[in-house]
Design an enzyme around this catalytic site. Structure first.
Site, PDB file in Angstrom:
ATOM      1  N   ALA A  14     -15.337   0.523   8.427  1.00 11.25           N
ATOM      2  CA  ALA A  14     -15.657  -0.434   7.344  1.00 11.25           C
ATOM      3  C   ALA A  14     -16.830  -1.351   7.674  1.00 11.25           C
ATOM      4  O   ALA A  14     -17.056  -2.353   6.998  1.00 11.25           O
ATOM      5  CB  ALA A  14     -14.415  -1.259   7.003  1.00 11.25           C
ATOM      6  N   ARG A  16     -19.839  -0.505   7.205  1.00 11.89           N
ATOM      7  CA  ARG A  16     -20.893  -0.232   6.212  1.00 11.89           C
ATOM      8  C   ARG A  16     -20.360   0.772   5.181  1.00 11.89           C
ATOM      9  O   ARG A  16     -19.231   1.246   5.281  1.00 11.89           O
ATOM     10  CB  ARG A  16     -22.132   0.319   6.915  1.00 11.89           C
ATOM     11  N   TYR A 154     -16.873  19.913   8.829  1.00  8.73           N
ATOM     12  CA  TYR A 154     -16.539  18.802   7.917  1.00  8.73           C
ATOM     13  C   TYR A 154     -15.648  19.285   6.761  1.00  8.73           C
ATOM     14  O   TYR A 154     -14.666  18.624   6.390  1.00  8.73           O
ATOM     15  CB  TYR A 154     -17.857  18.223   7.403  1.00  8.73           C
ATOM     16  N   ALA A 155     -15.981  20.446   6.189  1.00  4.38           N
ATOM     17  CA  ALA A 155     -15.184  20.986   5.077  1.00  4.38           C
ATOM     18  C   ALA A 155     -13.749  21.256   5.534  1.00  4.38           C
ATOM     19  O   ALA A 155     -12.781  20.981   4.812  1.00  4.38           O
ATOM     20  CB  ALA A 155     -15.823  22.275   4.551  1.00  4.38           C
ATOM     21  N   LYS A 158     -11.961  17.893   5.954  1.00  2.38           N
ATOM     22  CA  LYS A 158     -11.677  17.237   4.668  1.00  2.38           C
ATOM     23  C   LYS A 158     -10.595  17.986   3.884  1.00  2.38           C
ATOM     24  O   LYS A 158      -9.829  17.372   3.130  1.00  2.38           O
ATOM     25  CB  LYS A 158     -12.962  17.102   3.850  1.00  2.38           C
TER      26      LYS A 158
HETATM   27  N1  LIG Z   1     -21.289   9.386   1.329  1.00  2.74           N
HETATM   28  C1  LIG Z   1     -20.781  10.445   0.727  1.00  2.74           C
HETATM   29  O1  LIG Z   1     -21.448  11.088  -0.105  1.00  2.74           O
HETATM   30  C2  LIG Z   1     -19.370  10.888   1.021  1.00  2.74           C
HETATM   31  C3  LIG Z   1     -18.851  11.937   0.258  1.00  2.74           C
HETATM   32  C4  LIG Z   1     -17.555  12.380   0.491  1.00  2.74           C
HETATM   33  C5  LIG Z   1     -16.791  11.792   1.473  1.00  2.74           C
HETATM   34  N2  LIG Z   1     -17.307  10.767   2.227  1.00  2.74           N
HETATM   35  C6  LIG Z   1     -16.445  10.196   3.248  1.00  2.74           C
HETATM   36  O2  LIG Z   1     -16.298   8.809   3.034  1.00  2.74           O
HETATM   37  C7  LIG Z   1     -16.133   8.139   4.283  1.00  2.74           C
HETATM   38  C8  LIG Z   1     -17.186   7.037   4.423  1.00  2.74           C
HETATM   39  O3  LIG Z   1     -18.475   7.618   4.314  1.00  2.74           O
HETATM   40  P1  LIG Z   1     -19.838   6.771   4.261  1.00  2.74           P
HETATM   41  O4  LIG Z   1     -20.774   7.561   3.437  1.00  2.74           O
HETATM   42  O5  LIG Z   1     -19.560   5.349   3.916  1.00  2.74           O
HETATM   43  O6  LIG Z   1     -20.302   6.934   5.804  1.00  2.74           O
HETATM   44  P2  LIG Z   1     -21.115   5.961   6.775  1.00  2.74           P
HETATM   45  O7  LIG Z   1     -21.690   6.859   7.816  1.00  2.74           O
HETATM   46  O8  LIG Z   1     -22.049   5.080   6.009  1.00  2.74           O
HETATM   47  O9  LIG Z   1     -19.964   5.045   7.402  1.00  2.74           O
HETATM   48  C9  LIG Z   1     -18.979   5.601   8.221  1.00  2.74           C
HETATM   49  C10 LIG Z   1     -18.491   4.519   9.162  1.00  2.74           C
HETATM   50  O10 LIG Z   1     -17.466   5.106  10.006  1.00  2.74           O
HETATM   51  C11 LIG Z   1     -17.673   4.619  11.315  1.00  2.74           C
HETATM   52  N3  LIG Z   1     -17.086   5.522  12.303  1.00  2.74           N
HETATM   53  C12 LIG Z   1     -17.535   6.745  12.677  1.00  2.74           C
HETATM   54  N4  LIG Z   1     -16.773   7.249  13.642  1.00  2.74           N
HETATM   55  C13 LIG Z   1     -15.797   6.332  13.898  1.00  2.74           C
HETATM   56  C14 LIG Z   1     -14.706   6.284  14.793  1.00  2.74           C
HETATM   57  N5  LIG Z   1     -14.454   7.298  15.652  1.00  2.74           N
HETATM   58  N6  LIG Z   1     -13.908   5.200  14.791  1.00  2.74           N
HETATM   59  C15 LIG Z   1     -14.154   4.157  13.950  1.00  2.74           C
HETATM   60  N7  LIG Z   1     -15.180   4.149  13.062  1.00  2.74           N
HETATM   61  C16 LIG Z   1     -15.992   5.231  13.047  1.00  2.74           C
HETATM   62  C17 LIG Z   1     -19.191   4.529  11.454  1.00  2.74           C
HETATM   63  O11 LIG Z   1     -19.554   3.680  12.549  1.00  2.74           O
HETATM   64  C18 LIG Z   1     -19.585   3.976  10.092  1.00  2.74           C
HETATM   65  O12 LIG Z   1     -19.608   2.574  10.064  1.00  2.74           O
HETATM   66  C19 LIG Z   1     -16.231   9.215   5.355  1.00  2.74           C
HETATM   67  O13 LIG Z   1     -14.934   9.660   5.708  1.00  2.74           O
HETATM   68  C20 LIG Z   1     -16.990  10.313   4.662  1.00  2.74           C
HETATM   69  O14 LIG Z   1     -16.744  11.571   5.249  1.00  2.74           O
HETATM   70  C21 LIG Z   1     -18.573  10.310   2.016  1.00  2.74           C
END
Ligand SMILES: NC(=O)c1ccc[n+]([C@@H]2O[C@H](COP(=O)([O-])OP(=O)(O)OC[C@H]3O[C@@H](n4cnc5c(N)ncnc54)[C@H](O)[C@@H]3O)[C@@H](O)[C@H]2O)c1
Length: 253
Positions: A14, A16, A154-155, A158
């Site tokens: 959380a 970002r 990743y797929a 998820k």
């Molecule tokens: N952005 C998209 O289009 C999208 C689409 C589908 C799903 N998601 C999913 O939504 C979620 C958030 O994505 P986002 O786009 O905000 O990503 P992001 O990369 O902006 O943020 C992800 C955050 O997770 C933290 N993180 C990573 N590994 C970690 C760990 N081991 N322990 C604790 N924190 C950790 C990172 O430091 C980062 O702050 C993810 O699970 C992502 O797979 C995103």
């Protein structure tokens, strides 16, 4: 008259993106929010934004895939904020590559964060929810669960989270705990910016191209997902469990 203490929500990843927007939204909804990310310093921005809006937050550094760090984080949150009864498993990483080029490390890291991370966090939090006879778990899946070229790791993770979600719903339902998953499509965050960079694409052009393929004709923003989380964790959503909602501006984009 004593005020009822706010329920406590944990949002992982959380610092970002979607996690930060979700933490802010849950604070606005009245939860005290624990903001977990890899290092505590990175959570300061989200914590400050919540406090500036009049909410209560605690920043905690932890790798969600590390059992000891998870236990220490959840213990600290329970002691300092109160028993966590809402958990949003949002932390995520991508290590995209075509299967023939994907390394063992790229496979393992993605499983470590998404699958092991969600498992460890949920196992550590469930007892507080069971004790309270009320709880909400929301897992972040993705449209990639339906298959996405260059994302075998990743797929898989998820799609795995969808099975995890449905199983939690079956095991925890009788304790007043629901579990649901959100499968976002294209959301504009650092994660998708990194994808555009890896493809050598200009960000604005990339967003325009993705938006053109989305039925509602725009890219998603983190608040689109935060809004759906807010619904799932709400009091009125207690009969909604084991579901996957695709939040993608259409059936799947
Ligand atoms: N952005 C998209 O289009 C999208 C689409 C589908 C799903 N998601 C999913 O939504 C979620 C958030 O994505 P986002 O786009 O905000 O990503 P992001 O990369 O902006 O943020 C992800 C955050 O997770 C933290 N993180 C990573 N590994 C970690 C760990 N081991 N322990 C604790 N924190 C950790 C990172 O430091 C980062 O702050 C993810 O699970 C992502 O797979 C995103």
């Amino acid at each position: 008259m004593t005020e009822t203490p706010a329920r406590v929500a944990i949002v992982t990843g959380a610092a970002r993106g979607i996690g930060a927007a979700t933490a802010l939204r849950l604070a606005a909804d009245g939860f005290a929010v624990a903001v977990i990310d890899l290092d505590e310093a990175s959570t300061a921005g989200t914590v400050e934004a919540i406090e500036a809006a009049g909410g209560r937050a605690l920043g905690v550094g932890a790798d969600v895939g590390d059992a000891e760090q998870v236990q220490a984080a959840v213990d600290r949150i329970a002691a300092e904020l109160g028993p966590p009864v809402v958990l949003v498993n949002n932390a995520g990483v991508t290590r995209d590559n075509m299967l023939f080029k994907m390394t063992d490390a790229d496979w393992d890291l993605v499983m470590h964060v998404h699958l092991r991370g969600s498992f460890l966090m949920t196992r550590a939090c469930q007892r507080y929810m069971v004790d309270a006879r009320w709880g909400r778990v929301v897992n972040l899946s993705s449209t990639s669960a339906l298959g996405n070229r260059g994302q075998a790791n990743y797929a898989t993770a998820k799609a795995g989270l969808q099975g995890f979600t449905k199983t939690l719903a079956l095991e925890l339902g009788k304790f007043g705990v629901t579990a649901n998953a959100i499968a976002p499509g294209f959301i504009q965050t650092e994660m998708t910016k990194a994808t555009a960079e890896r493809l050598g694409r200009d960000w604005d052009e990339y967003v325009a191209e993705r938006a053109a393929a989305i039925p509602v004709a725009r890219g998603g923003v983190p608040e689109d997902i935060a809004h759906t989380v807010s619904f799932f964790v709400s009091e009125g959503a207690g009969f909604v469990s084991g579901q996957v909602v695709y939040v993608a501006g259409g059936p799947r984009t």
